[in-house]
Motif scaffolding. Structure first.
Motif, short mmCIF file in Angstrom:
data_model
loop_
_atom_site.label_atom_id
_atom_site.label_comp_id
_atom_site.label_asym_id
_atom_site.label_seq_id
_atom_site.Cartn_x
_atom_site.Cartn_y
_atom_site.Cartn_z
N UNK A 1 8.13 3.95 -1.80
CA UNK A 1 8.49 4.72 -0.54
C UNK A 1 8.20 3.99 0.49
N UNK A 2 6.85 3.09 0.48
CA UNK A 2 6.33 2.17 1.33
C UNK A 2 7.11 0.88 1.47
N UNK A 3 7.79 0.56 0.39
CA UNK A 3 8.42 -0.84 0.19
C UNK A 3 9.45 -1.21 1.14
N UNK A 4 9.54 -2.55 1.62
CA UNK A 4 10.82 -2.80 2.30
C UNK A 4 11.26 -4.05 1.33
N UNK A 5 12.75 -3.89 1.13
CA UNK A 5 13.34 -4.58 0.19
C UNK A 5 14.67 -5.48 0.79
N UNK B 1 0.92 -1.07 -0.13
CA UNK B 1 -0.08 0.22 -0.08
C UNK B 1 0.81 1.47 0.14
N UNK B 2 0.35 2.24 -0.63
CA UNK B 2 1.41 3.43 -0.78
C UNK B 2 1.51 4.33 0.76
N UNK B 3 2.58 4.99 0.70
CA UNK B 3 2.55 5.96 1.85
C UNK B 3 1.61 7.08 1.64
#
Length: 396
Positions: free
Chosen positions: A47-51, A16-18
């Motif tokens: 911007x919301x993603x964790x990689x 989901x987006x920030x």
């Protein structure tokens, strides 16, 4: 849209987006914001993603650079290695001043230079059966830039068990491959390559070499796959293997499907055994009767003939004093006769009955022992120096 393009699998966005981007972020990512189908919402999703990026080497370098520059919000980097001078030809995230530093520390500094607000977590260690499931479950997508088969299969199995999308890539000499594995939405690595290869079945980059710029081509394609997954745009390489041959400049795509007869991954038992055979540094552990360890080699150095099967340029860097040189390709072509010609009358007490063959880390010398074992005269003992000249130099 063509029929072929319509048949390619698409997926909804991973995150989901920030809520909003700052004015500075709007300016920074303005070239993304004007992309049709990407726009503001796509940037907010990044911007919301964790990689999680496995490896800060040849593939990890372009992956990390481009994901950080693209605006991914959080990146975890895992690698147990340190920067060496030989890395700088392709691992563009590191600089000359970083030689001797841990790769994760060097990589973290580099991505922070691109985006000071990026959240970076570093793990100076290996992906293991003990930490893989938690790490995969904690991230939206994983990119595997590992340099050994065991870690690649561990990544696949952890992805399958946690349901985490995995972007996979590999490089060797002048060729590279990329695919994307999304559990429940297409085939996985084990559908394409069912069995874990032997650790030394393919030379690593140190043994076989790699064209530096190839890392950029393959790593950039992997970063693109991650962005497509995060934002839900385009068609990821699900059920497709992208192949690139740098010398011809040709790209090709191999389509593959789930194997209905493949056993489902239920735990990490099998891959744990493979990981146990890969010590720090990625060189396969050697435990065969045809090996000699460094301690025994040093104790018996004056009693054995030492044969170096590396290339000429490698001997210019370092060599074992008194060793005889016979490149592996010459040995492959000439067999025992090639070795006998080079040895002449050298050997302990004028004989050649106890021969130790070495390379950089042990893979090529093991192959040499295998080549010679069927044609060597009776009474000749052939052994590979476990760990190669790296192990020998490490005890100097």
């Amino acid at each position: 849209m063509s029929t072929a393009a319509a048949a390619l699998p698409t997926l909804p966005p991973l995150v989901e987006p920030v809520e909003a981007l700052s004015r500075a972020e709007l300016e920074r990512y303005s070239r993304h914001l004007s992309l049709p189908g990407f726009g503001l919402e796509g940037q907010r999703r990044l911007r919301a993603a964790s990689v999680l990026v496995i490896g800060a080497g040849g593939l990890g370098a372009p992956i990390l650079n481009y994901l950080a520059a693209a605006g991914v919000g959080s990146i975890t980097i895992i690698d147990d290695d340190v920067v060496e001078a030989s890395n700088l030809q392709r691992q563009i995230i590191h600089r000359d001043a970083d030689v001797g530093r841990s790769k994760v520390a060097s990589a973290a500094d580099a991505v922070h230079r691109l985006d000071p607000s990026l959240e970076v977590r570093t793990i100076e260690g290996r992906l293991t059966p003990e930490n893989a499931l938690d790490l995969f479950a904690d991230h939206d997508v994983v990119l595997d830039g590992a340099d050994n088969f065991a870690t690649r299969y561990l990544s696949n199995d952890a992805a399958e068990l946690t349901g985490t999308p995995l972007v996979w890539g590999t490089i060797f000499r002048f060729a590279g491959q990329v695919s994307t594995f999304v559990p429940g939405h297409g085939p996985m690595l084990r559908d394409l390559f069912p069995d874990i290869p032997e650790p030394d079945s393919v030379p690593n980059c140190a043994e076989g070499g790699v064209l530096g710029v190839l890392c950029g081509t393959v790593g950039s394609a992997m970063a693109t796959e991650a962005i497509k997954l995060i934002c839900g745009i385009g068609a990821p390489f699900i059920g497709r293997l992208l192949r690139y041959e740098a010398l011809t400049g040709e790209y090709s795509t191999l389509r593959f499907s789930p194997d209905p007869d493949r056993p489902t991954v239920t735990d990490l038992t099998e891959v744990a055994a493979a990981c146990a055979a890969v010590p720090t540094g990625g060189v396969a552990a050697s435990s065969t009767a045809d090996d000699i360890d460094v301690a025994e080699f040093r104790a018996r150095r004056d009693e054995v003939v030492v044969v170096d099967v590396r290339e000429d340029w490698e001997r210019e860097l370092t060599s074992i004093p008194g060793s005889v040189h016979l490149p592996l390709d010459d040995l492959r072509n000439g067999g025992w006769q090639a070795l006998a010609t080079v040895l002449g009358g050298s050997g302990p007490a004028g004989s050649t009955d106890d021969i130790v063959i070495h390379c950089k880390s042990g893979a090529r010398s093991a192959e040499a022992v295998e080549i010679l074992s069927g044609s060597a005269p009776a009474g000749v003992r052939l052994r590979s120096l476990a760990g190669g000249i790296d192990a020998w130099a490490g005890q100097n």
